[in-house]
Design a protein around this motif. Sequence first.
Motif, PDB file in Angstrom:
ATOM      1  N   VAL A   1      44.636  42.097  43.332  1.00  0.00           N
ATOM      2  CA  VAL A   1      45.653  41.276  43.608  1.00  0.00           C
ATOM      3  C   VAL A   1      45.887  40.789  45.399  1.00  0.00           C
ATOM      4  O   VAL A   1      45.931  39.544  45.610  1.00  0.00           O
ATOM      5  CB  VAL A   1      47.113  41.459  42.723  1.00  0.00           C
ATOM      6  CG1 VAL A   1      48.370  40.833  43.689  1.00  0.00           C
ATOM      7  CG2 VAL A   1      47.237  41.552  41.615  1.00  0.00           C
ATOM      8  N   PHE A   2      45.493  41.840  46.293  1.00  0.00           N
ATOM      9  CA  PHE A   2      46.096  41.937  47.453  1.00  0.00           C
ATOM     10  C   PHE A   2      44.308  41.847  48.156  1.00  0.00           C
ATOM     11  O   PHE A   2      44.534  41.338  49.665  1.00  0.00           O
ATOM     12  CB  PHE A   2      46.878  42.761  47.685  1.00  0.00           C
ATOM     13  CG  PHE A   2      48.051  43.334  47.318  1.00  0.00           C
ATOM     14  CD1 PHE A   2      49.105  42.231  47.185  1.00  0.00           C
ATOM     15  CD2 PHE A   2      48.431  43.971  46.433  1.00  0.00           C
ATOM     16  CE1 PHE A   2      50.563  42.098  46.916  1.00  0.00           C
ATOM     17  CE2 PHE A   2      49.732  44.471  45.467  1.00  0.00           C
ATOM     18  CZ  PHE A   2      50.378  43.709  45.863  1.00  0.00           C
ATOM     19  N   LEU A   3      43.703  42.162  47.738  1.00  0.00           N
ATOM     20  CA  LEU A   3      42.278  42.276  48.415  1.00  0.00           C
ATOM     21  C   LEU A   3      41.133  41.706  47.700  1.00  0.00           C
ATOM     22  O   LEU A   3      40.382  42.621  47.106  1.00  0.00           O
ATOM     23  CB  LEU A   3      41.855  43.540  49.305  1.00  0.00           C
ATOM     24  CG  LEU A   3      40.948  43.716  50.317  1.00  0.00           C
ATOM     25  CD1 LEU A   3      41.370  42.915  51.226  1.00  0.00           C
ATOM     26  CD2 LEU A   3      41.068  45.117  50.865  1.00  0.00           C
ATOM     27  N   PRO A   4      41.038  40.182  46.789  1.00  0.00           N
ATOM     28  CA  PRO A   4      39.945  39.419  45.990  1.00  0.00           C
ATOM     29  C   PRO A   4      38.571  40.153  47.455  1.00  0.00           C
ATOM     30  O   PRO A   4      37.342  40.150  45.274  1.00  0.00           O
ATOM     31  CB  PRO A   4      40.635  38.180  46.192  1.00  0.00           C
ATOM     32  CG  PRO A   4      41.909  38.182  46.584  1.00  0.00           C
ATOM     33  CD  PRO A   4      41.664  39.324  47.514  1.00  0.00           C
ATOM     34  N   GLY A   5      38.653  39.767  48.426  1.00  0.00           N
ATOM     35  CA  GLY A   5      37.317  39.772  48.650  1.00  0.00           C
ATOM     36  C   GLY A   5      36.841  41.748  48.608  1.00  0.00           C
ATOM     37  O   GLY A   5      35.728  41.396  49.138  1.00  0.00           O
TER      38      GLY A   5
ATOM     39  N   ILE B   1      37.056  41.342  54.748  1.00  0.00           N
ATOM     40  CA  ILE B   1      37.658  42.384  56.683  1.00  0.00           C
ATOM     41  C   ILE B   1      36.328  42.589  57.215  1.00  0.00           C
ATOM     42  O   ILE B   1      36.779  42.082  58.791  1.00  0.00           O
ATOM     43  CB  ILE B   1      38.455  44.019  55.660  1.00  0.00           C
ATOM     44  CG1 ILE B   1      39.417  43.190  54.904  1.00  0.00           C
ATOM     45  CG2 ILE B   1      38.668  43.725  57.446  1.00  0.00           C
ATOM     46  CD1 ILE B   1      40.505  44.615  55.158  1.00  0.00           C
ATOM     47  N   LEU B   2      35.651  42.646  57.147  1.00  0.00           N
ATOM     48  CA  LEU B   2      34.614  43.464  57.919  1.00  0.00           C
ATOM     49  C   LEU B   2      33.742  41.927  58.140  1.00  0.00           C
ATOM     50  O   LEU B   2      33.663  41.500  59.970  1.00  0.00           O
ATOM     51  CB  LEU B   2      33.466  44.233  57.287  1.00  0.00           C
ATOM     52  CG  LEU B   2      33.812  45.273  56.697  1.00  0.00           C
ATOM     53  CD1 LEU B   2      32.643  46.711  55.733  1.00  0.00           C
ATOM     54  CD2 LEU B   2      34.431  46.484  57.845  1.00  0.00           C
ATOM     55  N   ARG B   3      33.671  41.778  56.917  1.00  0.00           N
ATOM     56  CA  ARG B   3      32.774  39.790  57.699  1.00  0.00           C
ATOM     57  C   ARG B   3      33.619  39.030  58.066  1.00  0.00           C
ATOM     58  O   ARG B   3      33.503  38.846  59.292  1.00  0.00           O
ATOM     59  CB  ARG B   3      32.702  39.093  56.078  1.00  0.00           C
ATOM     60  CG  ARG B   3      31.858  38.236  56.261  1.00  0.00           C
ATOM     61  CD  ARG B   3      30.871  37.984  54.727  1.00  0.00           C
ATOM     62  NE  ARG B   3      30.754  38.710  54.209  1.00  0.00           N
ATOM     63  CZ  ARG B   3      30.660  39.164  53.183  1.00  0.00           C
ATOM     64  NH1 ARG B   3      31.933  38.347  51.932  1.00  0.00           N
ATOM     65  NH2 ARG B   3      30.544  39.677  52.209  1.00  0.00           N
ATOM     66  N   LYS B   4      35.010  39.220  58.666  1.00  0.00           N
ATOM     67  CA  LYS B   4      35.777  38.791  59.068  1.00  0.00           C
ATOM     68  C   LYS B   4      35.724  38.646  60.507  1.00  0.00           C
ATOM     69  O   LYS B   4      35.485  37.897  61.643  1.00  0.00           O
ATOM     70  CB  LYS B   4      37.712  38.865  59.013  1.00  0.00           C
ATOM     71  CG  LYS B   4      38.358  37.484  59.202  1.00  0.00           C
ATOM     72  CD  LYS B   4      39.361  36.955  58.426  1.00  0.00           C
ATOM     73  CE  LYS B   4      39.539  36.784  56.757  1.00  0.00           C
ATOM     74  NZ  LYS B   4      40.658  37.320  56.833  1.00  0.00           N
TER      75      LYS B   4
END
Lengths: 308, 234
Positions: free
Chosen positions: A291-295, A300-303
């Motif tokens: 729900v909160f972190l679909p990826g 986050i690392l990729r961003k």
Amino acid sequence: MAAQVELFLQTLISGFLLGGLYALIGLGMALIMGVMRIINLAHGDLMMVAMYVAYWLFTLFHIDPYLSVFVATPLLFFLGVGLQKFLINPVMKVESILPHNQVILTVGIGMILANLATVFFTSNYRSTPVSYASKAWYLTDFWKNAPIELSLSAPWSLSFLAAVIITVALWFFLTKTDTGKSIRATAQDIDAALLMGVNVGVMRAVTFGIGAALVGGAGCLFIPIYYLYPSLGKQFTNVGFVITVLGGMGSTEGAIIGGVILGIFESMTATYLGMGWAPVGRFLIFVAALVFLPGGVASILRKQRLGK
Amino acid sequence: MLEIKNIDVLYGDVQVIWGVSFEVKAKEIVAMIGANGAGKSTILRTISGILRPKMGEILFEGKPIYKIDPFKLTELGIAHVPEARRLFVEMTVEENLDMGSLRGEARVRREKTKAMVFELLPRLRERRRQLAGTLSGGEQQMLAVGRGLMSLPKLQMFDEPSLGLAPLLVREVFHTIRKINGEGTTVLIVEQNVKQTLLVADRGYVLETGKITQQGTGQALLGDEHVKTAYLGV
Ligand SMILES: Nc1ncnc2c1ncn2[C@@H]1O[C@H](COP(=O)(O)OP(=O)(O)OP(=O)(O)O)[C@@H](O)[C@H]1O
Ligand SMILES: [Mg+2]
């Protein structure tokens, strides 16, 4: 107050150690996911096979489970390659007809492995009573007047250390060898990998083999601190699946972080809510991740790295 | 060097290439120009073995290559710089270059070729440890070119190398292609950037909805009335 801090820290330590082992399970599943785009639902059952290998080597020949890593991982590698080449790959070719049939196939493989184990080894619980099973180090051994007492179990620490070593070895393989780079390239862009001369079919088989070897290694590291029965695979397949989702489908770094998060979270639920609650905690974290972190962690690392 | 003989290519039941024939001779720069959806990428993907022709033949140095496993083509000396670059964005610049030299002679000479690529494209050396996904568009195109060069190709195929680049960078890319050609590599470019492409090309073909409708030297096509109105907007 001190007792509470002590309990919390002790739980954190156990969770971290468990997380290291979980990471190894998740890594194998994430690699397979990344390259083959399937969830290997036989993952825990492959681990169970490795645990029986370690169990019998210990029981019959008194070989320490930590040494069995060197037997079980190559064995599982070839088992994985064989399964991919002769069962999963032929089914992959008819992908257009039924997109999920490889995943269903892995369920079948898992069931067969579990049933074979029951037939051959009965459903008895087994364990490997190593001599150092209850050995531990205590904080007060090193610091006489420590205000709190913490302990570090020897087999748990050893298993964690071995998991770290295997993980580092995997990192070297993936970043420093052509085969490792080819595996990463295949996961990122199959057509481009083909254009570079990567034999994608072989990479798929090798990746499945490595995934099986990793979870097999994890099995050998689990058996000194756990027990074994034929259907234990399901539980660890779930663990791997949750880590893969939490880490971000197919990301190896995400799997490591996801494994540690899950280990700590489960350890906390077990301490503060009771042993039986660990699967509930696992389910909660799974839903929360969706729900909160679909990826997953990987997003986050990729961003951070790519700025997108 | 490369001969395409009367190929038909289909996606499922939909035919997109109709009896296309053309050839690329050693040391040439050959351009294939065409609008969106004409089938340019499809032709390159068919040469690379990712797609198979339904009919017709593809010969490289006289030998049929349209039944070979695609991963074996780099070893024969064909490099394909795909549309939109298709870099491995989560790998470093240097790792991407390594991926270009996995097999045969190219593997043995990897470090030497890399030094040569860095010589040709100095920006890549500065950024060798950076993730490919963090490069600018122009740098990414340079990396795609460099990665192709790493396989020591006899024939290098470029799919819209100028796509999405600012005019200055477009010139730089075509300059690089010419330089590569000057050092002995045969080049096949498919492009929509008709003017720049025909300026560097020895010969060109015009592809329209899957069929070759015109051919000639780069100069001749640039002066052609139909090409002028359809592609150059004059
Ligand atoms: N994977 C696919 N499945 C079905 N049809 C496709 C597929 N790829 C391309 N096509 C169709 O084939 C035709 C040719 O496409 P292609 O990508 O080769 O064109 P192109 O000349 O490279 O165009 P562009 O300049 O936009 O890159 C188009 O009509 C396209 O819709
Ligand atoms: Mg195209």
